[in-house]
Design a protein around this motif. Structure first.
Motif, PDB file in Angstrom:
ATOM      1  N   ARG A  52      93.362  83.519  28.626  1.00 32.73           N
ATOM      2  CA  ARG A  52      92.309  84.504  28.357  1.00 32.73           C
ATOM      3  C   ARG A  52      92.841  85.930  28.382  1.00 32.73           C
ATOM      4  O   ARG A  52      92.314  86.803  27.692  1.00 32.73           O
ATOM      5  CB  ARG A  52      91.166  84.326  29.365  1.00 32.73           C
ATOM      6  CG  ARG A  52      90.429  83.002  29.197  1.00 32.73           C
ATOM      7  CD  ARG A  52      89.110  83.009  29.938  1.00 32.73           C
ATOM      8  NE  ARG A  52      88.235  84.064  29.457  1.00 32.73           N
ATOM      9  CZ  ARG A  52      87.482  83.974  28.365  1.00 32.73           C
ATOM     10  NH1 ARG A  52      87.513  82.894  27.618  1.00 32.73           N
ATOM     11  NH2 ARG A  52      86.701  84.973  28.023  1.00 32.73           N
ATOM     12  N   TYR A  57      90.521  88.414  20.753  1.00 28.47           N
ATOM     13  CA  TYR A  57      89.071  88.215  20.785  1.00 28.47           C
ATOM     14  C   TYR A  57      88.450  88.649  19.464  1.00 28.47           C
ATOM     15  O   TYR A  57      88.496  89.827  19.103  1.00 28.47           O
ATOM     16  CB  TYR A  57      88.453  88.989  21.958  1.00 28.47           C
ATOM     17  CG  TYR A  57      88.793  88.399  23.302  1.00 28.47           C
ATOM     18  CD1 TYR A  57      87.938  87.499  23.928  1.00 28.47           C
ATOM     19  CD2 TYR A  57      89.981  88.726  23.948  1.00 28.47           C
ATOM     20  CE1 TYR A  57      88.251  86.938  25.158  1.00 28.47           C
ATOM     21  CE2 TYR A  57      90.304  88.177  25.183  1.00 28.47           C
ATOM     22  CZ  TYR A  57      89.430  87.285  25.777  1.00 28.47           C
ATOM     23  OH  TYR A  57      89.752  86.726  26.999  1.00 28.47           O
ATOM     24  N   PRO A  60      82.110  88.276  18.137  1.00 27.75           N
ATOM     25  CA  PRO A  60      81.226  87.164  18.546  1.00 27.75           C
ATOM     26  C   PRO A  60      80.038  87.031  17.590  1.00 27.75           C
ATOM     27  O   PRO A  60      79.739  87.932  16.805  1.00 27.75           O
ATOM     28  CB  PRO A  60      80.756  87.595  19.951  1.00 27.75           C
ATOM     29  CG  PRO A  60      81.600  88.770  20.326  1.00 27.75           C
ATOM     30  CD  PRO A  60      82.027  89.407  19.049  1.00 27.75           C
ATOM     31  N   ARG A 297      83.337  83.993  31.177  1.00 28.31           N
ATOM     32  CA  ARG A 297      83.817  83.857  29.801  1.00 28.31           C
ATOM     33  C   ARG A 297      82.885  84.554  28.815  1.00 28.31           C
ATOM     34  O   ARG A 297      83.334  85.254  27.906  1.00 28.31           O
ATOM     35  CB  ARG A 297      83.938  82.372  29.442  1.00 28.31           C
ATOM     36  CG  ARG A 297      85.050  81.632  30.177  1.00 28.31           C
ATOM     37  CD  ARG A 297      85.254  80.250  29.558  1.00 28.31           C
ATOM     38  NE  ARG A 297      86.147  79.435  30.384  1.00 28.31           N
ATOM     39  CZ  ARG A 297      85.744  78.468  31.187  1.00 28.31           C
ATOM     40  NH1 ARG A 297      84.446  78.194  31.291  1.00 28.31           N
ATOM     41  NH2 ARG A 297      86.615  77.772  31.892  1.00 28.31           N
ATOM     42  N   LYS A 298      81.588  84.345  28.987  1.00 27.29           N
ATOM     43  CA  LYS A 298      80.630  84.956  28.067  1.00 27.29           C
ATOM     44  C   LYS A 298      80.703  86.477  28.109  1.00 27.29           C
ATOM     45  O   LYS A 298      80.670  87.142  27.071  1.00 27.29           O
ATOM     46  CB  LYS A 298      79.206  84.494  28.418  1.00 27.29           C
ATOM     47  CG  LYS A 298      78.898  83.059  28.003  1.00 27.29           C
ATOM     48  CD  LYS A 298      77.461  82.704  28.309  1.00 27.29           C
ATOM     49  CE  LYS A 298      77.126  81.298  27.823  1.00 27.29           C
ATOM     50  NZ  LYS A 298      75.712  80.928  28.117  1.00 27.29           N
ATOM     51  N   TYR A 300      83.295  88.451  29.085  1.00 28.49           N
ATOM     52  CA  TYR A 300      84.546  89.003  28.568  1.00 28.49           C
ATOM     53  C   TYR A 300      84.803  88.624  27.111  1.00 28.49           C
ATOM     54  O   TYR A 300      85.548  89.332  26.410  1.00 28.49           O
ATOM     55  CB  TYR A 300      85.724  88.609  29.465  1.00 28.49           C
ATOM     56  CG  TYR A 300      85.816  89.514  30.671  1.00 28.49           C
ATOM     57  CD1 TYR A 300      86.367  90.788  30.571  1.00 28.49           C
ATOM     58  CD2 TYR A 300      85.303  89.126  31.900  1.00 28.49           C
ATOM     59  CE1 TYR A 300      86.435  91.634  31.665  1.00 28.49           C
ATOM     60  CE2 TYR A 300      85.361  89.966  33.009  1.00 28.49           C
ATOM     61  CZ  TYR A 300      85.925  91.220  32.878  1.00 28.49           C
ATOM     62  OH  TYR A 300      85.971  92.068  33.969  1.00 28.49           O
ATOM     63  N   ASP A 301      84.207  87.572  26.622  1.00 28.75           N
ATOM     64  CA  ASP A 301      84.277  87.298  25.183  1.00 28.75           C
ATOM     65  C   ASP A 301      83.634  88.443  24.408  1.00 28.75           C
ATOM     66  O   ASP A 301      84.079  88.788  23.309  1.00 28.75           O
ATOM     67  CB  ASP A 301      83.563  85.987  24.846  1.00 28.75           C
ATOM     68  CG  ASP A 301      84.400  84.765  25.197  1.00 28.75           C
ATOM     69  OD1 ASP A 301      85.591  84.925  25.515  1.00 28.75           O
ATOM     70  OD2 ASP A 301      83.851  83.642  25.159  1.00 28.75           O
ATOM     71  N   GLU A 302      82.589  89.017  24.974  1.00 27.39           N
ATOM     72  CA  GLU A 302      81.908  90.153  24.346  1.00 27.39           C
ATOM     73  C   GLU A 302      82.630  91.463  24.645  1.00 27.39           C
ATOM     74  O   GLU A 302      82.883  92.278  23.749  1.00 27.39           O
ATOM     75  CB  GLU A 302      80.472  90.237  24.865  1.00 27.39           C
ATOM     76  CG  GLU A 302      79.567  91.147  24.056  1.00 27.39           C
ATOM     77  CD  GLU A 302      79.181  90.522  22.727  1.00 27.39           C
ATOM     78  OE1 GLU A 302      79.458  91.166  21.695  1.00 27.39           O
ATOM     79  OE2 GLU A 302      78.621  89.417  22.716  1.00 27.39           O
TER      80      GLU A 302
END
Length: 474
Positions: A52, A57, A60, A297-298, A300-302
């Motif tokens: 990660r 990335y 999204p 995860r949600k 830091y994905d953003e």
């Protein structure tokens, strides 16, 4: 050169990141030989974290498939209504085959949400959109990554941003007769300029403007972000943060403020917090706390998904908003699509109700910066103006998370309802999800009473799931 070096480093790291993900899955599989290792869980957690930290990335998705409207599941179809070189206007259309719900949502007000173009994608406002969809028809500006826009599509200036907003407002007004506009953070300034110019020309302006956590007057309670923009010269920004897009992207050669530099700045504002968050994620993986790891995860994905901003737009924003304070000083001229310079005069706005929202703990747009909009919009009657401070909320808390849903949104909903077109219908359920009668209420019936009503917590209503496929829409 820096951008090329970054891309080279990212390309070199990509296979190692993929290998780390494979190793994490291998050690987390109890049926594999590696999974029998007594340190397997710890090794899997370490490789997962390595993946990660090193992965790229991408943008999204909004990912909104259904929403709950008074206990009924309503399907959401996301579609692009207008495509511009640097932005798309997206609509979230609601579908249901429940007659009462369909009748209700057809009469609800339409809101244009103007998302920030300041590093993150519009998906940062996913929670904003999801909550608003319960009681509104929703459109949003989805800004494009400048490195994906070919040079032949032209330049993008702050004036173009203002002109885009005006075009989107006119489009929504053409469909529904009028609309409400909500701007979050950075776009409060160009949105105010867009509506001001429309008012000066005698055009129909939106019924309401909701300004949330934006630098209308960055001189008030300056934050670290404001101080950087104020204390560095225009040439410093141009020489230190502007680079050309490498050849492996459609926008090769375009001058941009790269997303990776913006992300570095975001993290540098609070490095201890991010380090602790990643360490907690590692510990949660070892403990097998799936809920906490998925939440990490949600987020830091953003948070880690960033876009490049066109250099002209970025540099002009720094100058106009944070150095010249041209909006509040009355010295801002915007060039129209026809090439005519027009002075931005917020005092010309007279028929658009105005609401400002600030977070008590906002460390990006300081206290009073957004509230300053009321002083310069002197043409709006005081009875049509409102300010709300969200206690205990930081910058992101005013448009995302529990404080947004339980405290800010009820105030915004009531404000829009109080100034909706005659005949507009609203859900009668509490914004926190309480069960309510299946009837609609006219916004004009009790608008002032609703606007003043305190926010109360309530139990979530049981869902009524439609048995047929959605065939009708709002």
């Amino acid at each position: 050169m820096l951008y090329q070096l970054y891309e080279t480093q990212r390309s070199l790291m990509e296979p190692f990141s993929d290998l780390a993900l494979a190793a994490a899955k291998l050690y987390s599989n109890p049926l594999s030989l590696a999974g029998q290792n007594p340190f397997a869980q710890r090794l899997s957690a370490g490789y997962d974290l390595m993946h990660r930290l090193g992965k790229d990335y991408e943008k999204p998705e909004f990912g909104l498939r259904t929403i709950d409207v008074d206990g009924v599941d309503v399907a959401i179809h996301e579609r692009v209504e207008i495509t511009k070189p640097f932005c798309e206007l997206r609509r979230f259309k609601r579908f249901t085959d429940d007659p009462a719900t369909l009748s209700k949502i057809k009469g609800q007000p339409v809101v244009l949400i103007v998302a920030p173009l300041s590093g993150h994608y519009a998906t940062l406002l996913r929670d904003t959109v999801k909550t608003m969809l319960k009681d509104h028809k929703v459109y949003i500006t989805d800004w494009k990554n400048a490195r994906l826009v070919p040079l032949e599509d032209g330049e993008f200036h702050l004036d173009d941003y203002v002109n885009y907003v005006q075009e989107f407002i006119r489009h929504v007004q053409g469909v529904y007769g009028n609309c409400h506009v909500m701007s979050v953070c950075q776009p409060t300034v160009p949105v105010l300029a867009a509506v001001s110019l429309m008012a000066s020309r005698g055009e129909t302006t939106p019924l309401t403007m909701t300004m949330m956590g934006g630098p209308i007057d960055a001189r008030k309670s300056p934050t670290a972000v404001n101080n950087l923009a104020m204390n560095k010269s225009h040439s410093w920004f141009e020489n230190n943060v502007i680079y050309r897009v490498p050849s492996n992207f459609p926008g090769a050669g375009r001058r941009v403020y790269p997303g990776f530099l913006q992300h570095t700045g975001f993290v540098a504002m609070n490095p201890d917090h991010h380090a602790k968050s990643h360490y907690d994620y590692f510990q949660d993986l070892i403990k097998g706390d799936d809920a906490s790891t998925e939440a990490h995860r949600k987020f830091y994905d953003e948070y880690n998904a960033v876009l490049d901003m066109d250099a002209d737009y970025y540099l002009e924003t720094i100058k106009v908003v944070f150095q010249d304070f041209a909006l509040v000083n009355g010295t801002w001229d915007v060039r129209s699509p026809a090439g005519k310079l027009e002075r931005v005069k917020p005092a010309d706005i007279k028929t658009t109700a105005l609401m400002s929202v600030e977070g008590e703990l906002d460390d990006i747009s300081g206290a009073g910066q957004t509230e300053a909009v009321h002083e310069i919009c002197s043409g709006v009657p005081k009875s049509q103006q409102r300010h709300f401070e969200a206690k205990g909320a930081g910058h992101y808390g005013i448009f995302s998370g529990r404080r947004w849903r339980e405290h800010v949104y009820p105030q915004v909903k009531a404000f829009i309802q109080a100034h909706a077109l005659p005949g507009t219908t609203y859900s009668t359920a509490s914004t926190t999800g309480s069960k309510a009668p299946r009837k609609t209420a006219s916004a004009s019936d009790s608008a002032q009473k609703v606007a003043a009503a305190p926010v109360k917590s309530a139990r979530t209503a049981p869902k009524k799931v439609a048995t047929k496929r959605s065939t009708a829409s709002q």
